[in-house]
Design an enzyme around this catalytic site. Structure first.
Site, PDB file in Angstrom:
ATOM      1  N   ASP A  34      34.420  32.486  44.107  1.00 31.48           N
ATOM      2  CA  ASP A  34      33.667  33.619  44.639  1.00 31.48           C
ATOM      3  C   ASP A  34      33.671  33.586  46.160  1.00 31.48           C
ATOM      4  O   ASP A  34      32.987  32.766  46.762  1.00 31.48           O
ATOM      5  CB  ASP A  34      32.217  33.559  44.139  1.00 31.48           C
ATOM      6  CG  ASP A  34      32.123  33.803  42.646  1.00 31.48           C
ATOM      7  OD1 ASP A  34      31.615  32.909  41.931  1.00 31.48           O
ATOM      8  OD2 ASP A  34      32.583  34.862  42.201  1.00 31.48           O
ATOM      9  N   GLY A 142      26.774  38.216  44.737  1.00 32.33           N
ATOM     10  CA  GLY A 142      26.379  37.468  45.910  1.00 32.33           C
ATOM     11  C   GLY A 142      25.586  36.205  45.693  1.00 32.33           C
ATOM     12  O   GLY A 142      25.299  35.498  46.654  1.00 32.33           O
ATOM     13  N   GLY A 145      23.139  31.979  39.329  1.00 26.50           N
ATOM     14  CA  GLY A 145      21.837  31.645  38.761  1.00 26.50           C
ATOM     15  C   GLY A 145      20.857  32.796  38.645  1.00 26.50           C
ATOM     16  O   GLY A 145      19.667  32.575  38.415  1.00 26.50           O
ATOM     17  N   ASP A 175      30.817  39.264  34.547  1.00 31.65           N
ATOM     18  CA  ASP A 175      30.431  38.206  35.472  1.00 31.65           C
ATOM     19  C   ASP A 175      28.956  38.296  35.843  1.00 31.65           C
ATOM     20  O   ASP A 175      28.515  39.294  36.394  1.00 31.65           O
ATOM     21  CB  ASP A 175      31.288  38.358  36.743  1.00 31.65           C
ATOM     22  CG  ASP A 175      30.985  37.319  37.813  1.00 31.65           C
ATOM     23  OD1 ASP A 175      31.397  37.548  38.970  1.00 31.65           O
ATOM     24  OD2 ASP A 175      30.366  36.299  37.489  1.00 31.65           O
ATOM     25  N   GLY A 176      28.197  37.215  35.522  1.00 34.51           N
ATOM     26  CA  GLY A 176      26.832  37.149  35.999  1.00 34.51           C
ATOM     27  C   GLY A 176      25.802  36.965  34.901  1.00 34.51           C
ATOM     28  O   GLY A 176      25.703  37.741  33.972  1.00 34.51           O
ATOM     29  N   GLY A 177      25.057  35.854  34.985  1.00 29.68           N
ATOM     30  CA  GLY A 177      23.959  35.615  34.048  1.00 29.68           C
ATOM     31  C   GLY A 177      24.398  35.322  32.624  1.00 29.68           C
ATOM     32  O   GLY A 177      23.628  35.522  31.689  1.00 29.68           O
TER      33      GLY A 177
HETATM   34  C1  DX5 Z   1      27.941  36.159  41.694  1.00 31.70           C
HETATM   35  C2  DX5 Z   1      29.260  35.625  41.265  1.00 31.70           C
HETATM   36  C3  DX5 Z   1      29.244  34.980  39.907  1.00 31.70           C
HETATM   37  C4  DX5 Z   1      28.267  33.863  39.780  1.00 31.70           C
HETATM   38  C5  DX5 Z   1      28.016  33.627  38.332  1.00 31.70           C
HETATM   39  O1  DX5 Z   1      28.114  37.074  42.679  1.00 31.70           O
HETATM   40  O2  DX5 Z   1      30.218  36.623  41.270  1.00 31.70           O
HETATM   41  O3  DX5 Z   1      30.525  34.536  39.555  1.00 31.70           O
HETATM   42  O4  DX5 Z   1      28.766  32.740  40.365  1.00 31.70           O
HETATM   43  O5  DX5 Z   1      27.027  32.673  38.219  1.00 31.70           O
HETATM   44  P1  DX5 Z   1      25.973  32.700  37.034  1.00 31.70           P
HETATM   45  O6  DX5 Z   1      26.791  32.505  35.774  1.00 31.70           O
HETATM   46  O7  DX5 Z   1      25.096  31.561  37.335  1.00 31.70           O
HETATM   47  O8  DX5 Z   1      25.302  34.022  37.076  1.00 31.70           O
END
Ligand code: DX5
Length: 223
Positions: A34, A142, A145, A175-177
């Protein structure tokens, strides 16, 4: 079937290479890097040197998620650093998205487009033919977690339906959570590639155990 990529944003930065290899050895299909420039998103993180350093350590896909303004200016650098896929945000290059995706492909790299929670699917209508992956953000870009945004699940389903209508098999990345509770929701909606950070890299269990739990939570699902 459904692939899982580990986002190293949640890894231990003091041993980033080791942590990436750990995820690959545990069965991750790819590593997402990222990249943040402090402008498109408020934080700064990773860069081409991260990709260049990881490349010789990994056989799996290195997926570079560019959360930067003017990504078109940086394509060559990341392509030469060893990225397998470059994902740019539609919001970062609204006027030039088609051209930017074309330029990624010209370097022999897979071209992906990411859309943030507030951005409608309609922005993708004119780039289907220059896109190799579409990333739906289920958190605001951005930060790792963050809690999963459940209201983005219909967007995944609508995208899968639209791609089916068009007869296009462009992978849907989410992507995300994502964790063992939320991963089945997005796979059920049509996701093909899951990007997970804090559910893989955490103090609760090893990378291998966490990845196995995530894989188990979606096993048997067919998108
Ligand atoms: C956030 C990133 C994600 C993040 C995912 O902007 O693009 O890839 O690292 O992390 P988790 O799985 O913890 O939401």
């Amino acid at each position: 079937m459904v692939k899982i990529e580990a986002s190293i944003l949640s890894a231990d930065f003091s041993r980033l290479g080791e942590q990436a290899v750990e995820a690959e050895s545990a069965g991750a299909d790819g590593i997402q890097v990222d990249v943040m420039d402090g402008r498109f998103v408020p934080r700064t993180n990773f860069g081409p040197e991260t990709v260049r350093t990881l490349r010789p350590l990994l056989k799996c896909t290195i997926d570079v998620h560019l959360m930067i303004v003017d990504p078109g200016l940086h394509i060559e650098t990341y392509a030469k650093a060893g990225a397998d896929r470059l994902i740019v945000h539609q919001e970062a290059c609204p006027q030039r998205l088609y051209e930017v995706l074309q330029s990624i492909r010209r370097f022999g790299v897979a071209a992906g487009v990411s859309i943030s929670p507030g951005t409608p699917l309609s922005v993708l209508e004119d780039v289907w033919d220059v896109t190799d992956a579409i990333q739906i953000m289920t958190v605001n870009p951005g930060l790792g977690g963050q809690p999963f945004l459940q209201d983005q699940v219909p967007k995944i389903r609508n995208l899968a339906r639209r791609l089916h209508e068009l007869g296009k098999s462009i992978p849907i990345v989410v992507d995300g959570g994502l964790n063992t509770n939320t991963a089945p929701l997005v796979v059920g909606a049509g996701a093909n590639i899951l990007v997970a950070g804090s559910s893989i890299y955490n103090r609760g269990a090893s990378v291998a155990k966490n990845l196995a739990a995530l894989q188990a939570s979606i096993s048997g699902f067919k998108p």
